[in-house]
Design a protein around this motif. Structure first.
Motif, mmCIF file in Angstrom:
data_model
loop_
_atom_site.group_PDB
_atom_site.id
_atom_site.type_symbol
_atom_site.label_atom_id
_atom_site.label_comp_id
_atom_site.label_asym_id
_atom_site.label_seq_id
_atom_site.Cartn_x
_atom_site.Cartn_y
_atom_site.Cartn_z
ATOM 1 N N GLN A 162 13.364 8.623 -56.285
ATOM 2 C CA GLN A 162 13.570 8.986 -54.934
ATOM 3 C C GLN A 162 15.092 9.174 -54.938
ATOM 4 O OE1 GLN A 162 11.459 7.135 -51.736
ATOM 5 N NE2 GLN A 162 9.498 7.507 -52.555
ATOM 6 N N SER A 165 16.848 11.955 -56.785
ATOM 7 C CA SER A 165 16.575 13.220 -56.120
ATOM 8 C C SER A 165 17.217 13.427 -54.807
ATOM 9 C CB SER A 165 15.085 13.401 -56.043
ATOM 10 O OG SER A 165 14.494 13.200 -57.280
ATOM 11 N N LEU A 166 17.069 12.224 -53.750
ATOM 12 C CA LEU A 166 17.926 12.399 -52.496
ATOM 13 C C LEU A 166 19.291 12.705 -52.585
ATOM 14 C CD1 LEU A 166 17.345 12.103 -49.491
ATOM 15 C CD2 LEU A 166 17.449 9.772 -49.531
ATOM 16 N N ILE A 168 20.927 13.918 -55.034
ATOM 17 C CA ILE A 168 21.202 15.270 -55.801
ATOM 18 C C ILE A 168 20.945 16.244 -54.550
ATOM 19 C CG2 ILE A 168 20.257 17.138 -57.060
ATOM 20 C CD1 ILE A 168 19.548 15.081 -59.223
ATOM 21 N N GLY A 169 19.939 16.228 -53.783
ATOM 22 C CA GLY A 169 19.862 17.146 -52.792
ATOM 23 C C GLY A 169 20.873 16.936 -51.632
ATOM 24 N N LEU A 170 21.307 15.923 -51.367
ATOM 25 C CA LEU A 170 22.459 15.757 -50.627
ATOM 26 C C LEU A 170 23.724 16.324 -50.921
ATOM 27 C CD1 LEU A 170 21.998 11.890 -48.860
ATOM 28 C CD2 LEU A 170 21.541 14.198 -47.654
ATOM 29 N N GLN A 173 23.866 19.984 -50.804
ATOM 30 C CA GLN A 173 23.977 20.609 -49.477
ATOM 31 C C GLN A 173 25.345 20.509 -48.977
ATOM 32 O OE1 GLN A 173 19.917 20.400 -46.917
ATOM 33 N NE2 GLN A 173 19.941 18.778 -48.449
ATOM 34 N N ARG A 195 10.369 -2.867 -46.733
ATOM 35 C CA ARG A 195 9.161 -2.846 -47.166
ATOM 36 C C ARG A 195 8.767 -3.698 -48.424
ATOM 37 N NH1 ARG A 195 7.498 2.686 -48.499
ATOM 38 N NH2 ARG A 195 9.927 2.852 -48.837
ATOM 39 N N LEU B 154 12.509 7.029 -37.225
ATOM 40 C CA LEU B 154 13.796 7.639 -37.082
ATOM 41 C C LEU B 154 13.853 8.812 -36.532
ATOM 42 C CD1 LEU B 154 14.672 8.367 -40.728
ATOM 43 C CD2 LEU B 154 12.445 8.595 -39.600
ATOM 44 N N ASP B 158 16.697 13.517 -38.907
ATOM 45 C CA ASP B 158 16.987 12.702 -40.107
ATOM 46 C C ASP B 158 15.911 12.942 -41.010
ATOM 47 O OD1 ASP B 158 19.369 12.177 -38.601
ATOM 48 O OD2 ASP B 158 18.852 9.645 -38.238
ATOM 49 N N VAL B 161 16.219 15.844 -42.789
ATOM 50 C CA VAL B 161 17.164 15.902 -43.815
ATOM 51 C C VAL B 161 16.569 15.288 -44.986
ATOM 52 C CG1 VAL B 161 19.414 14.923 -44.424
ATOM 53 C CG2 VAL B 161 19.257 16.232 -42.305
ATOM 54 N N GLN B 162 15.938 14.165 -44.768
ATOM 55 C CA GLN B 162 15.449 13.285 -46.187
ATOM 56 C C GLN B 162 14.341 14.234 -46.893
ATOM 57 O OE1 GLN B 162 13.993 9.309 -45.503
ATOM 58 N NE2 GLN B 162 15.834 8.633 -44.414
ATOM 59 N N LEU B 164 14.055 17.520 -46.969
ATOM 60 C CA LEU B 164 14.459 18.735 -47.463
ATOM 61 C C LEU B 164 15.223 18.058 -48.605
ATOM 62 C CD1 LEU B 164 15.741 20.692 -44.742
ATOM 63 C CD2 LEU B 164 14.382 21.649 -46.663
ATOM 64 N N SER B 165 16.236 17.357 -48.541
ATOM 65 C CA SER B 165 17.248 16.784 -49.582
ATOM 66 C C SER B 165 16.225 16.376 -50.870
ATOM 67 C CB SER B 165 18.003 15.561 -49.062
ATOM 68 O OG SER B 165 18.976 16.129 -47.993
ATOM 69 N N LEU B 166 15.324 15.420 -50.683
ATOM 70 C CA LEU B 166 14.439 14.968 -51.577
ATOM 71 C C LEU B 166 13.757 16.201 -52.342
ATOM 72 C CD1 LEU B 166 13.188 12.608 -53.112
ATOM 73 C CD2 LEU B 166 11.525 12.348 -51.327
ATOM 74 N N ILE B 168 14.786 19.315 -52.540
ATOM 75 C CA ILE B 168 15.806 19.792 -53.357
ATOM 76 C C ILE B 168 16.272 19.340 -54.664
ATOM 77 C CG2 ILE B 168 18.234 20.624 -53.247
ATOM 78 C CD1 ILE B 168 18.063 21.287 -50.421
ATOM 79 N N GLY B 169 16.199 18.013 -54.608
ATOM 80 C CA GLY B 169 16.531 17.134 -55.616
ATOM 81 C C GLY B 169 15.401 17.260 -56.737
ATOM 82 N N SER B 184 6.618 11.673 -55.161
ATOM 83 C CA SER B 184 7.747 10.908 -54.250
ATOM 84 C C SER B 184 7.830 11.637 -52.976
ATOM 85 C CB SER B 184 9.081 10.799 -55.110
ATOM 86 O OG SER B 184 9.437 11.785 -55.618
ATOM 87 N N LEU B 188 7.165 9.515 -49.550
ATOM 88 C CA LEU B 188 8.345 9.365 -48.651
ATOM 89 C C LEU B 188 7.496 9.723 -47.216
ATOM 90 C CD1 LEU B 188 11.160 9.083 -47.276
ATOM 91 C CD2 LEU B 188 11.729 11.425 -47.899
ATOM 92 N N SER B 191 5.411 6.983 -46.044
ATOM 93 C CA SER B 191 6.335 5.762 -45.654
ATOM 94 C C SER B 191 6.555 6.089 -44.313
ATOM 95 C CB SER B 191 7.267 5.541 -46.647
ATOM 96 O OG SER B 191 8.705 5.822 -45.988
#
Lengths: 200, 200
Positions: A162, A165-166, A168-170, A173, A195, B154, B158, B161-162, B164-166, B168-169, B184, B188, B191
């Motif tokens: 997680q 990957s996050l 990489i995605g960030l 972009q 958690r 949240l 936000d 973004v999480q 989409l980024s995940l 992409i990664g 994952s 996400l 969660s």
DNA sequence: GTCTATAAATCGATAGAC
DNA sequence: GTCTATCGATTTATAGAC
């Protein structure tokens, strides 16, 4: 006997080529950087490149190895001195800001991976590196959890996937939209921590 | 008056070129696909390409638009019929398995973005598309939360973004290592749901 | 092992005919 | 608006000298 000049100078040439490629690939991109330019800026000619690397891909993979080592070391160093959970999160936040926020790195990895995804053999090389990196991050997470006496809400390996990957995605972009903040990486880590339960 | 043949045939040519480029870019990659091949497979010659698109980048951006529309529609369709929260998660899981699991899409987007990240003007075009896509996903999330009567832990932006980024990664890494599971993404989302509270 | 020179191939983009 | 022909520039990779 003291002078292994042959092997040493070969290794030195190789190292300088990788260093130069590392710099140029980061600033100009992998595809946009010619081997001619790499050789010239390193103070050699293209012949030296091909006597050290069979193809451009091999040089690219060597650069990726340097990149991975750099990041793994900087991340480990960043969280090393932190004690409380909050300190560790803040240390990670600073690291993320400096590293994921630094656009070039992820973009290079991803440009190389996607541009050569159909080149035979490259996918296996990249897959191996991905698994190593994931395992390293998982180890770091597990170590942190042990330090803090916490049980994670999911396997460390999954958490590593997680986070990677996050990141990489960030990073991807941010390569074309640097205004996108990297805070969601910290959010994810914090949610993992929230958690978690005390280990028995 | 009934025949707008001029404009129509132009639009048809453009559409067929985009369709063909869409297919070839996905299967062979953006850099590896020449405009000559696109034109030939679409039944035209390269001249037709340059009378519809000023550069290869423009054709690439047109293909990205098709891609975005496809995914946005398929995701919206996937969650449309679900009612309970669990049904929605399962619908999303199936969509993720079929879409993020389908390697080509993300890899193409990311190859285009990273390979042309230093081409003047491209970054702005990509940044605009990123914001549109993020806003669309945020809208979808907010709509789902309203439907379920939930307040997210949240801001929807936000969360978008999480996710989409995940995505992409994961998609990028699966491009060279398809054994990496997409679970994952579902983790996400779950969660996020678990940390939501009933809206007052 | 490195350099020079060049091969060999590709591709994006343009010019002019139709 | 599309096609044919071609330019022009690049780049990876190789062959042979030193």
């Amino acid at each position: 006997m003291g002078r292994v000049t042959r092997k040493e100078s070969h290794a030195q040439t190789r190292e300088r080529l990788v260093e130069t490629a590392h710099r140029l690939f980061l600033s100009d991109g992998y595809n946009a950087t010619s081997l001619d330019k790499v050789a010239a800026e390193a103070g050699f000619s293209k012949g030296a490149v091909y006597s050290n690397f069979a193809t451009k891909h091999e040089l690219g993979l060597a650069v990726l190895d340097v990149l991975h080592l750099e990041r793994a070391m900087s991340l480990a160093a960043a969280v090393r001195d932190a004690e409380t959970a909050e300190e560790r999160i803040e240390a990670f936040a600073r690291w993320a800001e400096d590293n994921i926020g630094d656009v070039g790195w992820t973009a290079l990895e991803v440009e190389f991976a996607t541009s050569n995804r159909h080149v035979k053999g490259i996918d296996q090389a990249l897959a191996g590196r991905r698994r190593e990196l994931t395992a390293a991050v998982a180890d770091l997470i597990e170590q942190q959890a042990t330090d803090l006496g916490l049980t994670l809400p999911l396997p460390a390996e999954d958490a590593a996937v997680q986070l990677l990957s996050l990141g990489i995605g960030l990073g991807v972009q941010r390569a074309f939209d640097p205004e996108l903040p990297v805070t969601s990486l910290v959010d994810l880590l914090r949610s993992l921590l929230d958690r978690s339960r005390p280990a028995e």
